[in-house]
Design a protein around this motif. Structure first.
Motif, mmCIF file in Angstrom:
data_model
loop_
_atom_site.group_PDB
_atom_site.id
_atom_site.type_symbol
_atom_site.label_atom_id
_atom_site.label_comp_id
_atom_site.label_asym_id
_atom_site.label_seq_id
_atom_site.Cartn_x
_atom_site.Cartn_y
_atom_site.Cartn_z
ATOM 1 N N ILE A 4 0.852 -1.191 0.000
ATOM 2 C CA ILE A 4 0.000 0.000 0.000
ATOM 3 C C ILE A 4 0.885 1.236 0.000
ATOM 4 O O ILE A 4 1.696 1.441 0.913
ATOM 5 C CB ILE A 4 -0.917 0.012 1.232
ATOM 6 N N ASP A 6 0.948 4.707 0.722
ATOM 7 C CA ASP A 6 0.202 5.748 1.425
ATOM 8 C C ASP A 6 0.396 7.125 0.783
ATOM 9 O O ASP A 6 -0.551 7.920 0.692
ATOM 10 C CB ASP A 6 0.632 5.805 2.893
ATOM 11 N N LYS A 8 1.072 7.860 -2.376
ATOM 12 C CA LYS A 8 0.314 7.957 -3.628
ATOM 13 C C LYS A 8 -1.182 8.035 -3.360
ATOM 14 O O LYS A 8 -1.932 8.742 -4.061
ATOM 15 C CB LYS A 8 0.624 6.740 -4.499
ATOM 16 N N THR A 9 -1.652 7.357 -2.305
ATOM 17 C CA THR A 9 -3.074 7.408 -1.948
ATOM 18 C C THR A 9 -3.487 8.817 -1.550
ATOM 19 O O THR A 9 -4.537 9.324 -1.978
ATOM 20 C CB THR A 9 -3.360 6.441 -0.791
ATOM 21 N N ASN A 12 -3.647 11.011 -4.623
ATOM 22 C CA ASN A 12 -4.854 10.762 -5.412
ATOM 23 C C ASN A 12 -6.086 11.380 -4.754
ATOM 24 O O ASN A 12 -6.975 11.926 -5.425
ATOM 25 C CB ASN A 12 -5.065 9.265 -5.610
ATOM 26 N N ARG A 13 -6.161 11.276 -3.435
ATOM 27 C CA ARG A 13 -7.278 11.888 -2.724
ATOM 28 C C ARG A 13 -7.281 13.403 -2.900
ATOM 29 O O ARG A 13 -8.321 14.019 -3.115
ATOM 30 C CB ARG A 13 -7.208 11.519 -1.242
#
Length: 234
Positions: A4, A6, A8-9, A12-13
């Protein structure tokens, strides 16, 4: 074999949030954002925060500004009475004038500018009483100054100030030299009609009129006229 990311997440958010178009919400002057008993939504909280109503505090500069305007209004009132009505200072009429002015100011400071009350406030009663007991010229001048006093202490809108001023002037003219009960009835009707037309005119400028709003303003201004006439008569 799953990892995962984090970082990049979060990116994206953030990109998805930035892609959302902002929604503009207009809040009209005198509009009730939250009423007693309503469930407060996150949108209501955001409105209250943006308008600075979550923690309303009056800073020093605001207090000084209001005090300055009140001082100027007081000086104008005293200068007007000294220059054009010097006989008032020789009797008990000054006491009467002080009570008639201070009473509405104190009450307005407590209950205004609540949107459910501002169209019901019988401010014209002061001008009508002065027209009956003293002189209609004094009543007209004091009625206009009293409307400005109430505006300063209660953060009233220009609409309400104009409505109060016009209602006071009309009420004083009609009630002047009233010797019969019917004259007070006509004065109350004139006050109600003036407030009704003024309120609808300003509402038509700021928002689109509806039959519900017309009926609401009709009932509120009719009660204001009846209260003004009743208080003056009593």
């Amino acid at each position: 074999n799953v990892h995962i990311d984090d970082k990049k997440t979060l990116e994206n958010r953030q990109a998805a949030a930035d892609a959302v178009e902002p929604v503009t919400v207009n809040v009209l002057a005198g509009q009730a954002i939250v009423r007693d008993g309503d469930i407060v939504t996150p949108y209501d909280v955001e409105k209250l925060e943006q308008l600075g109503l979550m923690n309303p505090e009056v800073d020093v500069s605001t207090r000084l500004g209001r005090s300055g305007i009140m001082a100027i209004l007081t000086m104008i009132t005293v200068a007007y009475l000294v220059r054009f009505h010097p006989n008032l200072w020789r009797g008990r009429q000054v006491l009467l004038l002080s009570v008639v002015m201070l009473g509405p100011i104190v009450v307005a400071r407590i209950i205004l500018p609540h949107s459910d009350v501002q169209y019901l406030f019988p401010v014209a009663a002061s001008a009508m009483l002065l027209a009956v007991l003293l002189d209609y010229q004094i009543a007209i001048a004091i009625g206009a100054l009293l409307s400005l006093y109430i505006a300063v202490i209660s953060n009233m809108s220009f609409e309400i100030v104009v409505m109060y001023t016009l209602a006071s002037i009309v009420g004083a003219i009609v009630a002047w030299n009233a010797e019969r009960t019917m004259r007070f009835v006509w004065a109350g009707a004139a006050v109600a009609l003036t407030m009704f037309v003024t309120a609808l005119s300003f509402n038509a400028i700021s928002t689109s009129l509806s039959w519900g709003m017309v009926g609401e303003r009709l009932v509120e201004t009719a009660l204001a006229g009846a209260l003004s006439a009743s208080l003056t008569f009593m």
